[in-house]
Scaffold this active site. Structure first.
Site, PDB file in Angstrom:
ATOM      1  N   ARG A 154       0.750  -1.243  -0.107  1.00  0.00           N
ATOM      2  CA  ARG A 154      -0.113  -0.354   0.124  1.00  0.00           C
ATOM      3  C   ARG A 154       1.096   1.746   0.154  1.00  0.00           C
ATOM      4  NH1 ARG A 154      -2.732  -3.611   3.750  1.00  0.00           N
ATOM      5  NH2 ARG A 154      -5.020  -4.738   2.649  1.00  0.00           N
ATOM      6  N   ILE A 155       2.218   1.075   0.980  1.00  0.00           N
ATOM      7  CA  ILE A 155       2.645   2.123   1.018  1.00  0.00           C
ATOM      8  C   ILE A 155       3.485   2.430   0.020  1.00  0.00           C
ATOM      9  CG2 ILE A 155       4.781   3.827   1.799  1.00  0.00           C
ATOM     10  CD1 ILE A 155       3.589   2.263   4.737  1.00  0.00           C
ATOM     11  N   ASP A 174       9.291  -6.393  -6.704  1.00  0.00           N
ATOM     12  CA  ASP A 174       8.490  -6.684  -5.303  1.00  0.00           C
ATOM     13  C   ASP A 174       8.020  -8.374  -5.449  1.00  0.00           C
ATOM     14  OD1 ASP A 174       6.985  -7.411  -3.315  1.00  0.00           O
ATOM     15  OD2 ASP A 174       5.831  -5.911  -3.271  1.00  0.00           O
ATOM     16  N   PRO A 206       9.415  -4.649   4.244  1.00  0.00           N
ATOM     17  CA  PRO A 206       8.926  -4.502   5.507  1.00  0.00           C
ATOM     18  C   PRO A 206      10.247  -5.818   6.134  1.00  0.00           C
ATOM     19  CG  PRO A 206       8.452  -6.682   4.529  1.00  0.00           C
ATOM     20  CD  PRO A 206       8.238  -5.526   3.577  1.00  0.00           C
ATOM     21  N   ASN A 211      16.002  -9.745   4.503  1.00  0.00           N
ATOM     22  CA  ASN A 211      16.454  -8.425   3.821  1.00  0.00           C
ATOM     23  C   ASN A 211      17.053  -7.632   4.737  1.00  0.00           C
ATOM     24  OD1 ASN A 211      14.754  -7.633   5.054  1.00  0.00           O
ATOM     25  ND2 ASN A 211      12.873  -7.422   3.439  1.00  0.00           N
ATOM     26  N   ALA A 233      11.092   3.092   5.784  1.00  0.00           N
ATOM     27  CA  ALA A 233      10.490   1.723   6.129  1.00  0.00           C
ATOM     28  C   ALA A 233      10.931   1.072   7.049  1.00  0.00           C
ATOM     29  CB  ALA A 233      10.578   0.666   5.116  1.00  0.00           C
ATOM     30  N   ARG A 234      12.865   0.205   7.164  1.00  0.00           N
ATOM     31  CA  ARG A 234      12.309  -0.064   8.516  1.00  0.00           C
ATOM     32  C   ARG A 234      14.167  -0.296   8.199  1.00  0.00           C
ATOM     33  NH1 ARG A 234       8.683  -0.177  10.403  1.00  0.00           N
ATOM     34  NH2 ARG A 234       6.984  -1.518  11.066  1.00  0.00           N
ATOM     35  N   ASP A 258      14.175   8.014   7.259  1.00  0.00           N
ATOM     36  CA  ASP A 258      12.660   8.497   8.979  1.00  0.00           C
ATOM     37  C   ASP A 258      13.184   6.916   9.990  1.00  0.00           C
ATOM     38  OD1 ASP A 258      10.764   9.375   9.637  1.00  0.00           O
ATOM     39  OD2 ASP A 258       9.475   7.755   9.423  1.00  0.00           O
ATOM     40  N   GLU A 263      17.551   2.630  16.093  1.00  0.00           N
ATOM     41  CA  GLU A 263      16.644   3.734  16.874  1.00  0.00           C
ATOM     42  C   GLU A 263      16.706   3.567  18.280  1.00  0.00           C
ATOM     43  OE1 GLU A 263      12.318   3.804  14.662  1.00  0.00           O
ATOM     44  OE2 GLU A 263      13.993   3.493  13.221  1.00  0.00           O
ATOM     45  N   HIS A 296      11.497   8.492  12.965  1.00  0.00           N
ATOM     46  CA  HIS A 296      10.454   7.682  12.677  1.00  0.00           C
ATOM     47  C   HIS A 296       9.227   8.669  12.742  1.00  0.00           C
ATOM     48  CE1 HIS A 296      10.058   3.312  12.173  1.00  0.00           C
ATOM     49  NE2 HIS A 296       8.685   3.755  12.288  1.00  0.00           N
TER      50      HIS A 296
END
Length: 331
Positions: A154-155, A174, A206, A211, A233-234, A258, A263, A296
């Site tokens: 979605r993002i 993807d 994710p 990954n 994302a991560r 972000d 973190e 974040h």
């Protein structure tokens, strides 16, 4: 029915109280995150709503289950910090909020990129010192670039629409192809192809075991010189040391981050001064005019926060009442 909600911030509390009043359901809001020191607060409750920062270890989940609490609803998307074996062993039902506001994260990501391309941090510094000259800080235009989007959930799809609105060429990778994007011929077959073609790489995947540090010395070496890196994302998707080396060499022109792999305990904390930030690699990145680090906050809009709280509470209510929920995660 009684629900306990962990890690509730002041900005979340009004939406929790609104839901509790509308539903006529008691919700205990605590500011502490769920861990071994706070798990006993859940005794006597039917379900728990939590927020992903600390890992939900086997020890924590075993103790929840021992108290009869096996309905767990996350206020976020990621479930990579939930011990899957403990979930299965104890018969937990786990939900997440897969789409609290994809647009919030997509809009923020592209806005950060535009600041980098237009050299906004550099001009802000120059103007603060009375320097109103243009040169040598000439900008680049997104409409002439190829943006490589990694992960088209979605993002990722929301970000793609914005990139395309600027006139950029968009390619994507993807493991799972979206049928509509497939028809448009947007997908490339491998990450290496995306790395080779993209002027901008926008990460929306994710975090998984497969990954972890997907952007590393080897993958940076496969990219165009002067590539721009975006990660809302991560943090674990990027090897921070490798990114710093790529920035130093000029392989990476700049980055908007972000998220950060270390973190937890740093983002959303006030250290009083820059020097007091307890992470030298993070300070290295923060000092660079071609790197935008944000703590974040891509998700942090009124719409997204309300949805995170109330969707998670709805999920928990469904689990307690029926043993099933719309956003249940399979482990």
């Amino acid at each position: 029915m009684k629900i306990i909600a962990y890690g509730i911030r002041d900005d979340e509390r009004p939406y929790l109280e609104e839901w509790s009043q509308d539903q006529g359901i008691e919700v205990k809001a605590v500011s502490e995150l769920l861990d071994e020191s706070t798990v006993d607060l859940a005794k006597g409750y039917d379900g728990a709503v939590v927020y992903q920062q600390k890992p939900y270890t086997a020890a924590v989940l075993d103790r929840l289950a021992a108290d009869g609490i096996t309905n767990l609803s996350l206020r976020n998307v990621g479930v990579d910090n939930v011990d899957a074996d403990a979930v299965k062993r104890n018969g937990f039902k786990v939900t997440n909020v897969p789409a609290y506001s994809p647009e919030a994260i997509a809009e923020f990501t592209v806005s950060q990129l535009m600041q980098l391309l237009r050299r906004a941090p550099t001009f802000a510094r120059k103007q603060a010192h009375g320097d109103l000259r243009w040169a040598p800080d000439i900008a680049d235009e997104l409409n002439s670039m190829t943006v490589g989007v990694v992960a088209t959930g979605r993002i990722g799809r929301a970000a793609m629409k914005i990139y395309q609105g600027f006139g950029a060429k968009v390619i994507a990778y993807d493991v799972f192809h979206n049928p509509e994007l497939e028809k448009q011929g947007i997908y490339v077959d491998t990450l290496d192809e995306l790395y080779a073609q993209a002027d901008v790489i926008s990460l929306h995947a994710p975090a998984t075991k497969d990954n972890n540090h997907m952007l590393n010395d080897e993958s940076f070496g496969k990219m165009k010189d002067g590539v721009w890196i975006l990660n809302p994302a991560r943090g674990a998707l990027i090897d921070t040391d490798a990114l710093i080396r790529a920035l130093d060499s000029g392989k990476v022109a700049g980055a908007a981050l972000d998220v950060y792999e270390d973190e937890v305990g740093i983002f959303n904390a006030d250290f009083g001064s820059f020097d007091a930030i307890p992470d030298e690699r993070l300070k290295n990145l923060l000092k660079r005019e071609n790197v935008l680090v944000s703590p974040h906050i891509a998700f942090y809009t009124r719409t997204a926060v309300k949805n995170m709280v109330q969707f998670a509470l709805n999920n928990n209510k469904q689990l307690i009442e029926t043993g099933k929920a719309e956003n249940e995660v399979a482990f």
